[in-house]
Motif scaffolding. Structure first.
Motif, PDB file in Angstrom:
ATOM      1  N   GLU A 197       0.815  -1.195   0.070  1.00 56.76           N
ATOM      2  CA  GLU A 197       0.088  -0.287   0.523  1.00 56.76           C
ATOM      3  C   GLU A 197       0.765   1.566   0.442  1.00 56.76           C
ATOM      4  O   GLU A 197       1.211   2.190  -0.957  1.00 56.76           O
ATOM      5  CB  GLU A 197      -0.869   0.031   0.986  1.00 56.76           C
ATOM      6  CG  GLU A 197      -2.357  -1.358   1.430  1.00 56.76           C
ATOM      7  CD  GLU A 197      -3.081  -1.024  -0.109  1.00 56.76           C
ATOM      8  OE1 GLU A 197      -2.796   0.035  -1.072  1.00 56.76           O
ATOM      9  OE2 GLU A 197      -4.174  -1.752  -0.191  1.00 56.76           O
ATOM     10  N   PHE A 198       1.946   1.116   0.536  1.00 58.28           N
ATOM     11  CA  PHE A 198       2.944   2.570   0.709  1.00 58.28           C
ATOM     12  C   PHE A 198       3.435   2.427  -0.928  1.00 58.28           C
ATOM     13  O   PHE A 198       3.229   3.636  -1.437  1.00 58.28           O
ATOM     14  CB  PHE A 198       3.912   2.462   1.511  1.00 58.28           C
ATOM     15  CG  PHE A 198       5.540   3.587   1.557  1.00 58.28           C
ATOM     16  CD1 PHE A 198       4.595   3.942   2.533  1.00 58.28           C
ATOM     17  CD2 PHE A 198       5.657   4.067   0.886  1.00 58.28           C
ATOM     18  CE1 PHE A 198       5.291   5.155   2.622  1.00 58.28           C
ATOM     19  CE2 PHE A 198       6.822   5.289   1.020  1.00 58.28           C
ATOM     20  CZ  PHE A 198       5.970   5.966   1.648  1.00 58.28           C
ATOM     21  N   GLY A 203       3.459   6.087  -5.179  1.00 57.78           N
ATOM     22  CA  GLY A 203       3.782   5.723  -6.456  1.00 57.78           C
ATOM     23  C   GLY A 203       3.065   6.692  -7.155  1.00 57.78           C
ATOM     24  O   GLY A 203       3.254   7.503  -8.382  1.00 57.78           O
ATOM     25  N   GLU A 204       1.723   7.073  -7.143  1.00 56.76           N
ATOM     26  CA  GLU A 204       0.928   8.233  -6.889  1.00 56.76           C
ATOM     27  C   GLU A 204       1.686   8.980  -6.523  1.00 56.76           C
ATOM     28  O   GLU A 204       0.915  10.641  -7.266  1.00 56.76           O
ATOM     29  CB  GLU A 204      -0.334   7.861  -6.917  1.00 56.76           C
ATOM     30  CG  GLU A 204      -1.789   6.619  -6.810  1.00 56.76           C
ATOM     31  CD  GLU A 204      -2.446   6.559  -5.645  1.00 56.76           C
ATOM     32  OE1 GLU A 204      -2.782   7.589  -5.008  1.00 56.76           O
ATOM     33  OE2 GLU A 204      -3.195   5.562  -6.639  1.00 56.76           O
ATOM     34  N   LEU A 205       2.031   9.987  -5.597  1.00 53.01           N
ATOM     35  CA  LEU A 205       2.218  10.725  -5.552  1.00 53.01           C
ATOM     36  C   LEU A 205       3.806  11.311  -6.518  1.00 53.01           C
ATOM     37  O   LEU A 205       3.969  12.370  -6.691  1.00 53.01           O
ATOM     38  CB  LEU A 205       2.885  10.851  -4.123  1.00 53.01           C
ATOM     39  CG  LEU A 205       4.493  11.750  -3.180  1.00 53.01           C
ATOM     40  CD1 LEU A 205       4.103  12.163  -2.539  1.00 53.01           C
ATOM     41  CD2 LEU A 205       5.540  11.529  -4.277  1.00 53.01           C
ATOM     42  N   ASP A 226       0.676  15.241   1.785  1.00 56.31           N
ATOM     43  CA  ASP A 226      -0.403  15.067   2.673  1.00 56.31           C
ATOM     44  C   ASP A 226      -1.216  13.819   1.681  1.00 56.31           C
ATOM     45  O   ASP A 226      -1.998  13.269   2.729  1.00 56.31           O
ATOM     46  CB  ASP A 226      -0.980  16.433   2.926  1.00 56.31           C
ATOM     47  CG  ASP A 226      -0.413  17.032   3.145  1.00 56.31           C
ATOM     48  OD1 ASP A 226       0.660  16.817   4.366  1.00 56.31           O
ATOM     49  OD2 ASP A 226      -0.621  18.733   4.271  1.00 56.31           O
ATOM     50  N   GLN A 227      -1.760  14.196   1.113  1.00 51.25           N
ATOM     51  CA  GLN A 227      -2.708  12.902   0.559  1.00 51.25           C
ATOM     52  C   GLN A 227      -2.087  11.549   0.613  1.00 51.25           C
ATOM     53  O   GLN A 227      -3.049  11.046   0.581  1.00 51.25           O
ATOM     54  CB  GLN A 227      -3.090  13.393  -0.847  1.00 51.25           C
ATOM     55  CG  GLN A 227      -4.435  13.123  -1.935  1.00 51.25           C
ATOM     56  CD  GLN A 227      -5.779  13.793  -0.223  1.00 51.25           C
ATOM     57  OE1 GLN A 227      -6.143  14.807  -0.154  1.00 51.25           O
ATOM     58  NE2 GLN A 227      -6.014  12.199   0.437  1.00 51.25           N
ATOM     59  N   ALA A 228      -0.729  11.294   0.129  1.00 53.71           N
ATOM     60  CA  ALA A 228      -0.320   9.967  -0.322  1.00 53.71           C
ATOM     61  C   ALA A 228      -0.394   9.178   1.296  1.00 53.71           C
ATOM     62  O   ALA A 228      -0.708   8.482   1.022  1.00 53.71           O
ATOM     63  CB  ALA A 228       1.147   9.963  -0.778  1.00 53.71           C
ATOM     64  N   GLY A 229       0.076  10.055   2.407  1.00 59.60           N
ATOM     65  CA  GLY A 229      -0.231  10.005   3.347  1.00 59.60           C
ATOM     66  C   GLY A 229      -0.833   8.602   3.790  1.00 59.60           C
ATOM     67  O   GLY A 229      -0.956   7.925   4.806  1.00 59.60           O
ATOM     68  N   GLU A 499      11.305   4.531  -1.254  1.00 62.57           N
ATOM     69  CA  GLU A 499      11.160   4.416  -3.026  1.00 62.57           C
ATOM     70  C   GLU A 499      11.226   5.238  -4.180  1.00 62.57           C
ATOM     71  O   GLU A 499      11.660   5.668  -4.754  1.00 62.57           O
ATOM     72  CB  GLU A 499       9.711   4.053  -2.477  1.00 62.57           C
ATOM     73  CG  GLU A 499       8.445   3.220  -2.004  1.00 62.57           C
ATOM     74  CD  GLU A 499       8.668   2.211  -3.181  1.00 62.57           C
ATOM     75  OE1 GLU A 499       8.512   2.455  -4.536  1.00 62.57           O
ATOM     76  OE2 GLU A 499       9.378   1.392  -2.676  1.00 62.57           O
ATOM     77  N   VAL A 500      12.115   6.477  -2.890  1.00 58.07           N
ATOM     78  CA  VAL A 500      12.902   7.946  -3.722  1.00 58.07           C
ATOM     79  C   VAL A 500      13.990   7.353  -4.815  1.00 58.07           C
ATOM     80  O   VAL A 500      14.019   7.816  -6.199  1.00 58.07           O
ATOM     81  CB  VAL A 500      13.213   8.748  -3.086  1.00 58.07           C
ATOM     82  CG1 VAL A 500      13.550   9.896  -3.384  1.00 58.07           C
ATOM     83  CG2 VAL A 500      11.894   9.300  -2.195  1.00 58.07           C
ATOM     84  N   PHE A 501      14.746   6.034  -4.254  1.00 61.31           N
ATOM     85  CA  PHE A 501      15.705   5.873  -5.105  1.00 61.31           C
ATOM     86  C   PHE A 501      15.640   4.085  -5.418  1.00 61.31           C
ATOM     87  O   PHE A 501      17.101   4.267  -6.329  1.00 61.31           O
ATOM     88  CB  PHE A 501      17.180   5.756  -3.706  1.00 61.31           C
ATOM     89  CG  PHE A 501      16.820   6.985  -3.381  1.00 61.31           C
ATOM     90  CD1 PHE A 501      18.284   8.090  -4.231  1.00 61.31           C
ATOM     91  CD2 PHE A 501      17.186   7.315  -2.137  1.00 61.31           C
ATOM     92  CE1 PHE A 501      18.928   9.219  -4.115  1.00 61.31           C
ATOM     93  CE2 PHE A 501      17.284   9.351  -1.412  1.00 61.31           C
ATOM     94  CZ  PHE A 501      18.209   9.469  -2.197  1.00 61.31           C
TER      95      PHE A 501
END
Length: 530
Positions: A197-198, A203-205, A226-229, A499-501
């Motif tokens: 789920e993260f 991924g949408e973020l 905010d929305q993704a979290g 996920e960033v990297f």
């Protein structure tokens, strides 16, 4: 899910913590009040810690002198008001504490803490501003944590459905163990949903950031985060996507407004001094003004958490009390922590530069490949630099900067330089950023050192990482006040770095200040090339 003080403040948790983002109007008055400047490395001045004379016993071990706690509270009403103005405006929070350390030649002293008149009845505290004295605040045999989550005042229970929530309960209260056990149950039962789920939510973020970068040349990380979290927490905990319910995308703005009504007395919105003093620091905001917003959140949680309420009833907790606690743990503790800490962590990683980015990308992608190309808990354990980066961010700018406890009895407190006697009933206060940047514990304590916690020597320092209302080496239990979601928060933070990297080789940002801490704007994303 921190059960410690002010999960929203880092903190510079100044609302805008929490550390803290309401419907559209509240967002406009807080998170948009930012001053942006290009990010560049900087090292703040070290707090002055004087070297005092120390007696030595016959066996050569240091024997600290017993001293009277220095400082005073000033004239009633006037003293607390002066300290409040110094704390928020005349000096600012860090300088307020530094100046008193220099004045009293001690990291332990007496002072007043906001909000003072007329919100808190007693603003007097004994401040603990070093890494040796601070941990006494975790010792529930010596300090009581009843109704001290926000400090020297407690918000109206009208903001939490008429209940004293878990964060305000002392472990000696029977309901504390029941409610904390419920939180443990939730985390355990939904653990398999966290990673997928993260990845889906963030991924949408990334899609949002890339789209806005293409259209505008920059994108606010805060808004997308905010929305993704919030989406992630609801999907992972309840299997519910807020967008598919009556709540829609309003969750983050409703939460921010609700949190402001609780933490306003100890936050700064960046308004003119006397307007802000009258509006949020002198009298509490009326709970009635946010009642409808809270009911919308409560309705969503009540409809989404039937299994949680079923378990609560089996333990002797009403469905209503369980739901109010679940809302608080998700929205205030978990969402608040992500709102504050994620931008702050990206700030420090961005400030570190391309060399660290390349090292992280290489380590993360290599570990995933060696685990069959899938991100797992085992794979993350093979990423020592990534893990160290998260701990270092928690050390240098902890999302819960303020801690409180009331002395249960007379006892002695040790700083590095002296021993002080505390009397039963006295309020103890700790400012965590000074404790976790104590130069007598950490070398280069004011600097972000990415690999500080790598290796055996680095891991030994984890006992001095205190963000969760306890040492990182200690486990949260029913009998202590350490954050019930301690390991969950660390996992979420690691997932963000991973996920960033996984997606990008490097990134560039601009960083400004807001009531919430760091206001991060993404200006460049270099997609993964290896």
């Amino acid at each position: 899910m921190a059960s410690s003080s002010l999960p929203f403040t880092s903190p510079h948790l100044q609302f805008v913590p929490p550390n803290i983002s309401p419907s559209k109007s509240a967002t406009t008055s807080t998170s948009r009040r930012v001053v942006v400047q290009r990010i560049k490395a900087s090292v703040s001045e070290k707090p002055y810690v004087p070297a005092l004379a120390v007696a030595v016993s016959d066996n050569g071990e240091p024997k600290l002198p017993v001293k009277k706690i220095p400082g005073n509270y000033g004239v009633p009403l006037v003293g607390p008001l002066k300290d409040r103005l110094d704390y928020f405006y005349n000096q600012g929070r860090d300088e307020f504490f530094k100046s008193k350390i220099q004045k009293y030649h001690s990291t332990v002293f007496r002072t007043n803490m906001p909000p003072g008149p007329f919100i808190s009845q007693n603003s007097k505290v004994v401040a603990l501003l070093d890494g040796k004295s601070f941990p006494v605040l975790f010792d529930v045999s010596k300090v009581e944590k009843r109704d001290l989550f926000t400090g020297t005042y407690m918000p109206s229970t009208e903001l939490t459905g008429g209940y004293r929530i878990l964060s305000y309960l002392d472990p000696s209260e029977p309901q504390h163990a029941k409610l904390k056990q419920l939180m443990f149950m939730l985390l355990k039962s939904r653990r398999d949903q966290v990673i997928p789920e993260f990845q889906a939510s963030y991924g949408e973020l990334f899609e949002t950031l890339e789209k806005e970068l293409g259209e505008k040349g920059k994108s606010s990380f805060q808004t997308a985060n905010d929305q993704a979290g919030f989406n992630f927490l609801c999907r992972a905990f309840f299997g519910t996507n807020p967008r598919d319910t009556k709540l829609g995308t309003d969750g983050p703005s409703l939460i921010s407004k609700w949190v402001l009504f609780q933490l306003g007395p100890v936050l700064s919105l960046g308004l003119p001094k006397y307007v802000e003093e009258l509006l949020i620091h002198t009298f509490p905001l009326p709970p009635a003004l946010v009642k409808k917003d809270y009911q919308r959140l409560y309705g969503f949680f009540y409809e989404s958490s039937g299994f949680f309420q079923d378990e609560a009833e089996k333990m002797g907790v009403s469905r209503e009390e369980a739901c109010h606690n679940l809302l608080f743990a998700t929205c205030f503790n978990s969402f608040g922590g992500m709102k504050i800490f994620f931008p702050n962590m990206l700030k420090w990683i961005g400030r570190a530069g391309v060399k660290l980015h390349t090292e992280l990308a290489t380590e993360i992608r290599s570990a995933i490949r060696s685990n069959g190309g899938k991100l797992t808990m085992a794979a993350m354990e093979q990423m020592p630099l990534m893990k160290s980066v998260v701990y270092e961010a928690l050390r240098i700018e902890p999302p819960v900067p303020l801690q409180y406890g009331k002395a249960k009895k007379d006892f002695l407190i040790e700083s590095h330089d002296a021993v002080f006697k505390v009397k039963e009933g006295e309020m103890l206060f700790g400012f965590q950023p000074f404790a976790t940047k104590d130069p007598k514990i950490f070398e280069r304590s004011q600097e972000f050192v990415a690999d500080r916690f790598v290796g055996d020597d680095g891991e030994k320092l984890l006992k001095h990482v205190l963000w969760s209302n306890g040492p990182e080496t200690q486990q949260s239990t029913l009998g202590n006040k350490q954050c019930a979601g301690k390991d969950f928060v660390v996992l979420m933070s690691r997932l963000l770095v991973v996920e960033v990297f996984r997606h990008y080789d490097s990134f560039e940002i601009e960083v400004g200040k807001s009531a919430l801490g760091a206001a991060v704007t993404v200006t460049s994303l270099k997609r993964a090339s290896f």
